[in-house]
Design a protein around this motif. Structure first.
Motif, PDB file in Angstrom:
ATOM      1  N   TYR A   1       5.418  -0.526  -7.584  1.00 28.17           N
ATOM      2  CA  TYR A   1       4.096  -0.224  -8.072  1.00 28.17           C
ATOM      3  C   TYR A   1       3.556   1.006  -7.739  1.00 28.17           C
ATOM      4  O   TYR A   1       3.835   1.685  -6.427  1.00 28.17           O
ATOM      5  N   ASP A   2       2.721   1.970  -8.427  1.00 29.62           N
ATOM      6  CA  ASP A   2       2.335   2.943  -8.128  1.00 29.62           C
ATOM      7  C   ASP A   2       1.185   2.988  -7.195  1.00 29.62           C
ATOM      8  O   ASP A   2       1.302   3.802  -6.137  1.00 29.62           O
ATOM      9  N   SER A   3       0.078   2.394  -7.331  1.00 26.76           N
ATOM     10  CA  SER A   3      -1.008   2.248  -6.414  1.00 26.76           C
ATOM     11  C   SER A   3      -1.820   1.182  -6.643  1.00 26.76           C
ATOM     12  O   SER A   3      -1.797   0.634  -7.574  1.00 26.76           O
ATOM     13  N   GLY A   4      -2.691   0.644  -5.558  1.00 31.49           N
ATOM     14  CA  GLY A   4      -3.547  -0.349  -5.848  1.00 31.49           C
ATOM     15  C   GLY A   4      -4.377  -0.775  -4.506  1.00 31.49           C
ATOM     16  O   GLY A   4      -3.873  -0.008  -3.286  1.00 31.49           O
ATOM     17  N   ASP A   5      -5.475  -1.244  -4.466  1.00 35.74           N
ATOM     18  CA  ASP A   5      -6.048  -1.656  -3.547  1.00 35.74           C
ATOM     19  C   ASP A   5      -6.923  -2.991  -4.020  1.00 35.74           C
ATOM     20  O   ASP A   5      -8.178  -2.957  -4.375  1.00 35.74           O
ATOM     21  N   TYR A   6      -6.269  -4.114  -3.928  1.00 35.33           N
ATOM     22  CA  TYR A   6      -6.450  -5.161  -4.343  1.00 35.33           C
ATOM     23  C   TYR A   6      -7.657  -5.835  -3.552  1.00 35.33           C
ATOM     24  O   TYR A   6      -8.527  -6.580  -4.033  1.00 35.33           O
ATOM     25  N   GLU A   7      -7.757  -5.530  -2.482  1.00 35.56           N
ATOM     26  CA  GLU A   7      -8.807  -6.312  -1.621  1.00 35.56           C
ATOM     27  C   GLU A   7     -10.248  -5.663  -1.884  1.00 35.56           C
ATOM     28  O   GLU A   7     -10.875  -6.623  -2.197  1.00 35.56           O
ATOM     29  N   LYS A   8     -10.315  -4.654  -2.179  1.00 38.65           N
ATOM     30  CA  LYS A   8     -11.599  -4.087  -2.386  1.00 38.65           C
ATOM     31  C   LYS A   8     -12.081  -4.402  -3.898  1.00 38.65           C
ATOM     32  O   LYS A   8     -13.054  -4.833  -4.048  1.00 38.65           O
ATOM     33  N   ALA A   9     -11.159  -4.570  -4.916  1.00 43.83           N
ATOM     34  CA  ALA A   9     -11.434  -5.154  -6.218  1.00 43.83           C
ATOM     35  C   ALA A   9     -11.922  -6.579  -5.929  1.00 43.83           C
ATOM     36  O   ALA A   9     -13.068  -6.903  -6.494  1.00 43.83           O
ATOM     37  N   LEU A  10     -11.341  -7.445  -5.147  1.00 41.11           N
ATOM     38  CA  LEU A  10     -11.626  -8.779  -4.884  1.00 41.11           C
ATOM     39  C   LEU A  10     -12.989  -8.820  -4.143  1.00 41.11           C
ATOM     40  O   LEU A  10     -13.964  -9.648  -4.747  1.00 41.11           O
ATOM     41  N   ASP A  11     -13.163  -8.011  -3.114  1.00 43.53           N
ATOM     42  CA  ASP A  11     -14.442  -8.016  -2.473  1.00 43.53           C
ATOM     43  C   ASP A  11     -15.564  -7.983  -3.271  1.00 43.53           C
ATOM     44  O   ASP A  11     -16.773  -8.418  -3.201  1.00 43.53           O
ATOM     45  N   LYS A  12     -15.503  -6.921  -4.254  1.00 48.09           N
ATOM     46  CA  LYS A  12     -16.495  -6.629  -5.194  1.00 48.09           C
ATOM     47  C   LYS A  12     -16.768  -7.535  -6.036  1.00 48.09           C
ATOM     48  O   LYS A  12     -18.146  -7.873  -6.369  1.00 48.09           O
ATOM     49  N   ALA A  13     -15.528  -8.011  -6.597  1.00 47.32           N
ATOM     50  CA  ALA A  13     -16.069  -9.247  -7.669  1.00 47.32           C
ATOM     51  C   ALA A  13     -16.641 -10.488  -6.808  1.00 47.32           C
ATOM     52  O   ALA A  13     -17.525 -11.064  -7.316  1.00 47.32           O
ATOM     53  N   LEU A  14     -16.133 -10.725  -5.758  1.00 45.99           N
ATOM     54  CA  LEU A  14     -17.012 -11.956  -4.806  1.00 45.99           C
ATOM     55  C   LEU A  14     -18.289 -11.612  -4.497  1.00 45.99           C
ATOM     56  O   LEU A  14     -19.109 -12.570  -4.945  1.00 45.99           O
ATOM     57  N   GLU A  15     -18.647 -10.323  -4.470  1.00 43.25           N
ATOM     58  CA  GLU A  15     -20.161 -10.128  -4.216  1.00 43.25           C
ATOM     59  C   GLU A  15     -20.910 -10.154  -5.514  1.00 43.25           C
ATOM     60  O   GLU A  15     -21.951 -10.802  -5.371  1.00 43.25           O
ATOM     61  N   MET A  16     -20.331  -9.605  -6.559  1.00 47.96           N
ATOM     62  CA  MET A  16     -20.815  -9.705  -7.730  1.00 47.96           C
ATOM     63  C   MET A  16     -21.144 -11.165  -8.326  1.00 47.96           C
ATOM     64  O   MET A  16     -21.994 -11.602  -8.899  1.00 47.96           O
TER      65      MET A  16
END
Ligand code: MCN
Ligand code: CUM
Length: 798
Positions: A429-444
């Protein structure tokens, strides 16, 4: 141009206002599309052009006793009737598939799936060809078919491929991945294990434009030109040449505008070969255009994976192991369109976004009397099935442990500082920040609110239940590297050729081929960014093997990761040369020349008023070129990616289920995607919307169905249900930006993410609405009757 997440890396991409990276440039191609000036294969008309209609078998499994074309041949406007015998003379009765199998172009001996190609009628117009096809009389000896993969592996099952010498049953191959022993050990010691069976049903890619070709053999030039619906014109040229024996420099494949590909147009189909053979024999252009039902019944299908997933975890929800076993229905030929060293595609990415210690997957593939295929429909080579498996299983585990499904994901994500990360099945895997994406989705999604609402409805025994589904998927797109990935032996690099004209505009030719993704715009933006040019001054050409550099084509969301990289590198080569011309024009030493991305100019260090643009340099390259440089301003790059890219995202779906009717309504649909640096946010948004719609089709409506005789029972759009505007909710999209560290412009692919990522979120939502009553799974497509029956089984129906 910078959004809250930083948008394109501000250090590199500033959105210079001329249509570079990160700007919402309107699609250049849309002018011709919305004014009816698109040029699709069926728009191509040539003098003396004949029309081809294919005679297809009504039976799924039958021996051909006799073909009598005499009544058709007797018709005035029928020019010829072709059968396998005619093709045999030219060694064209069979063709290789992309997985090294051999498929009949026209059946010689035994029909193996319904609507398989048996004969072809060539006539002066399409109506006559169709009338003629109805007059071809074929005698069949009908055999028992087998359509189900599990049935096909039973001892007494009808043998689909009896022409193959070593084939004693319908078994094609076994495949496995990961460490069985280590995984078994983890499962033996685990606090908790869960298991679930799930079918990823057979799907149809359903492009609006069906497949077709206009073949034109020119005996004067000894040259074969084929206009065809192709996602990979160069690879198709090489295969065409190999199959036909016509030297490759005498074969020209043109893929004009394509009305949707979705993976459907990666394989080579018999119709293309028949049209070419007919043109060769008759020395006239021949057009073949598939009808809708022919496309649904015979074209490369998608999925058809029957999976059993298992997870092993600790009491507090740390996932330690994952196991999966798959039974794959490959149809009558092994014709999956995927890199040849990957018999199960990229399915072995089934550890998903999670840091899992041990993983093991096994798979058995079977022949059946159904159309061949297996990889298509926005799938990233079976990542769709892998993502479905792991994202469904995480929900199953969360329910078993009575944990919040967002929380359990957070606990198991590959941490953002662990990249580059190697998974238990060997992906880098080259790069990722999964928690950030999840947090954003949860908030939205206003997650906490809906969780409360869900409990309130349960407590009040309300008529409508709320379900909340999450999917935090990781994709793998951008094949090569060439050493790992090839199509029929050809390494999966891609290419770009950039020519700047004396008057300062440019043509970029690329080896990939757009089918609606907007390459004419986004690839021009890459060049605009790298050379400071105005995006309107760059034309992108693709799809013609006579003019474009060799490339492997568009699928697996590889265009941006591979050809996009080639475009950036080619532009940088041009910029390097431009620099020496700039020095010449500005009468300064080359080492004193600096490039300013914001203004798109070369400057003389310390003399800000002395500057020059690429447009001015172009004139210099042709009219006043430095003595020690070649004249002209152009560059080519063939790009072999060092690694694939790993886009990701978190989708949250909130559904309301009617306990009386089983109807599922989308209350909220949130999609947060991360495809690294973004070239055109508007085009990305369009890709996401389209892909989510297809994900909804998958989860709610679509399935290719067969009866016991092997008849396709949903062979038209009245019965094969595609989502329409009625079924599609408002999507709320968001994004994060985690650049790919190895890609020249930090971009990852995005075309398939929404279709890969959304089905498990939707199923998880429907399951979630009923999990308090013990429901752990609902099979796709989740039509109202399926949902109602599930409600009824657990006493929730009204
Ligand atoms: N893009 C971008 N910035 C990024 C990544 C992508 O602006 N960081 C843009 C690209 O430049 C391109 C589009 O988004 O214009 C999709 O790019 P990419 O993810 O590289 O995918 P491909 O161009 O290789 O398209 C293939 C992918 C596949 S495999 C299927 S299947 C599918 C899909 O695209 N088929 C489609 N989307 C489709 N969209 C349409 N309209 N028609 C199809 O047939
Ligand atoms: Cu798998 S469908 Mo797309 O790769 O053309």
């Amino acid at each position: 141009q910078h959004d809250e997440d930083g948008g394109p890396d501000p250090e590199t991409y500033c959105g210079h206002g001329r249509g570079g990276m990160g700007e919402e440039v309107e699609r250049k191609e849309d002018k011709r599309f919305i004014t009816g000036r698109g040029n699709y294969v069926d728009d191509i008309k040539k003098p003396g052009m004949l029309h081809c209609e294919i005679v297809r078998s009504p039976h799924a499994h039958a021996r051909i006793e006799n073909i009598d074309g005499s009544r058709a041949e007797a018709m005035d406007s029928v020019v010829a009737v072709l059968t396998a015998d005619d093709l045999l003379e030219h060694d064209l009765a069979t063709m290789p598939t992309l997985m090294d199998d051999t498929q009949d172009v026209l059946v010689n001996d035994k029909v193996k799936f319904q609507s398989q190609e048996v004969a072809a009628v060539i006539a002066e117009d399409r109506y006559a060809a169709k009338d003629g096809a109805q007059k071809v009389e074929v005698e069949y000896d009908v055999l028992d078919p087998v359509v189900d993969a599990a049935d096909a592996l039973e001892k007494d099952a009808p043998l689909v491929r009896d022409e193959l010498e070593d084939q004693e049953d319908n078994h094609i191959f076994d495949w496995d991945t990961g460490d069985k022993e280590a995984t078994d050990a983890v499962f033996d010691d685990a606090d908790v294990t869960v298991e679930e069976d799930m079918l990823y049903q057979r799907l149809h890619p359903a492009p609006i434009e069906t497949c077709g070709a206009v073949a034109d053999w020119d005996p004067g030039m000894d040259k074969m030109t084929v206009h065809m619906t192709s996602q990979a014109p160069h690879a198709h040229r090489t295969l065409f040449s190999q199959v036909s024996g016509i030297p490759e420099h005498k074969v020209r494949i043109v893929s004009p505008d394509v009305g949707g590909g979705f993976g459907n147009k990666v394989p080579i189909y018999p119709g293309y070969v028949v049209a070419a053979a007919a043109s060769y024999v008759l020395e006239q252009p021949v057009k073949w255009i598939e009808e809708r039902s022919e496309n649904i019944q015979t074209t490369g299908f998608a999925r058809d994976y029957d999976m059993t997933g298992e997870l092993a975890a600790t009491e507090d929800g740390i996932i330690e192991g994952v196991k999966v076993d798959v039974l794959a229905n490959h149809g009558a030929y092994n014709a999956a369109a995927q890199p040849s060293k990957f018999p199960a595609g990229f399915f072995n990415i089934f550890t998903g976004s999670y840091d899992i210690e041990a993983a093991y997957g096994s798979l058995t593939a079977a022949f059946t009397n159904t159309a061949p295929g297996g990889v298509a429909y926005r799938c990233s080579f079976r990542v769709t099935e892998a993502v479905y498996l792991i994202e469904r299983m995480v929900k199953v585990l969360a329910d078993e442990l009575e944990m919040d499904p967002a929380e359990i994901r957070r606990k198991n994500f590959i941490p953002s500082d662990a990249f580059p990360y190697e998974s238990a099945t060997g992906w880098n895997y080259d790069s990722g920040d999964y928690e950030k994406a999840l947090d954003k989705a949860l908030e939205m999604a206003d997650y906490d609110h809906y969780r409360e609402e869900q409990q309130r409805r349960i407590a009040n025994d309300a008529d409508k239940l709320i379900g909340i589904g999450i999917s935090s998927f990781t994709e793998v797109v951008g094949a090569g590297p060439g050493k790992q990935c090839d199509i029929a032996g050809i390494e999966m690099f891609d290419s770009a050729d950039l020519r700047v004209n004396p008057t300062g505009n440019a043509v970029l030719r690329v080896g990939v081929q757009t089918q609606g993704q907007g390459h004419e715009t986004t690839f021009a933006q890459i060049v605009a960014e790298e050379l400071g040019m105005d995006v309107d001054n760059i034309t992108v050409e693709h799809g013609d093997t006579d003019t474009e550099p060799y490339g492997l084509g568009t699928y697996g969301s590889r265009s941006t990761p591979v050809a996009g990289a080639a475009a950036a590198v080619a532009a940088r080569k041009v910029r390097d040369k431009a620099k020496s011309i700039a020095a010449n024009e500005l009468e300064a030493a080359e080492e004193d020349i600096t490039w300013d991305r914001e203004s798109g100019e070369f400057h003389v260090a310390g003399a800000p008023d002395r500057s020059i643009t690429i447009t001015e340099i172009a004139a210099g390259a042709y009219m006043n070129h430095p003595g020690d440089e070649e004249p002209g301003l152009e560059a080519t790059n063939y790009y072999d990616p060092p690694e694939m890219t790993y886009p990701f995202g978190s989708y949250i779906v909130i559904v309301e289920i009617d306990r009386e009717t089983g109807e599922v309504d989308f209350e909220k649909f949130v999609a947060v995607d991360d495809c690294g640096n973004r070239i055109n946010p508007m085009i990305i948004e369009g890709q996401i919307h389209g892909g989510l719609a297809q994900g909804i089709g998958t989860a709610m409506l679509e399935k290719v169905t067969y009866d016991d005789n092997g008849n396709v029972t949903g062979g038209d759009f009245m019965n094969y249900l595609l989502p329409t505007a009625n079924e599609i909710p408002n999507f709320e999209t968001g994004h994060t930006v985690t650049p790919s560290p190895h890609h020249p412009i930090g971009a990852k692919g995005v075309g398939e993410s929404p279709t890969v990522g959304s089905p498990p979120a939707i199923v998880n939502a429907v399951v979630d609405a009923m999990s308090h009553a013990g429901v752990s799974h609902v099979e796709m497509p989740m039509t109202p009757d399926v949902v109602w029956e599930t409600l009824d089984e657990v006493g929730l129906s009204r």
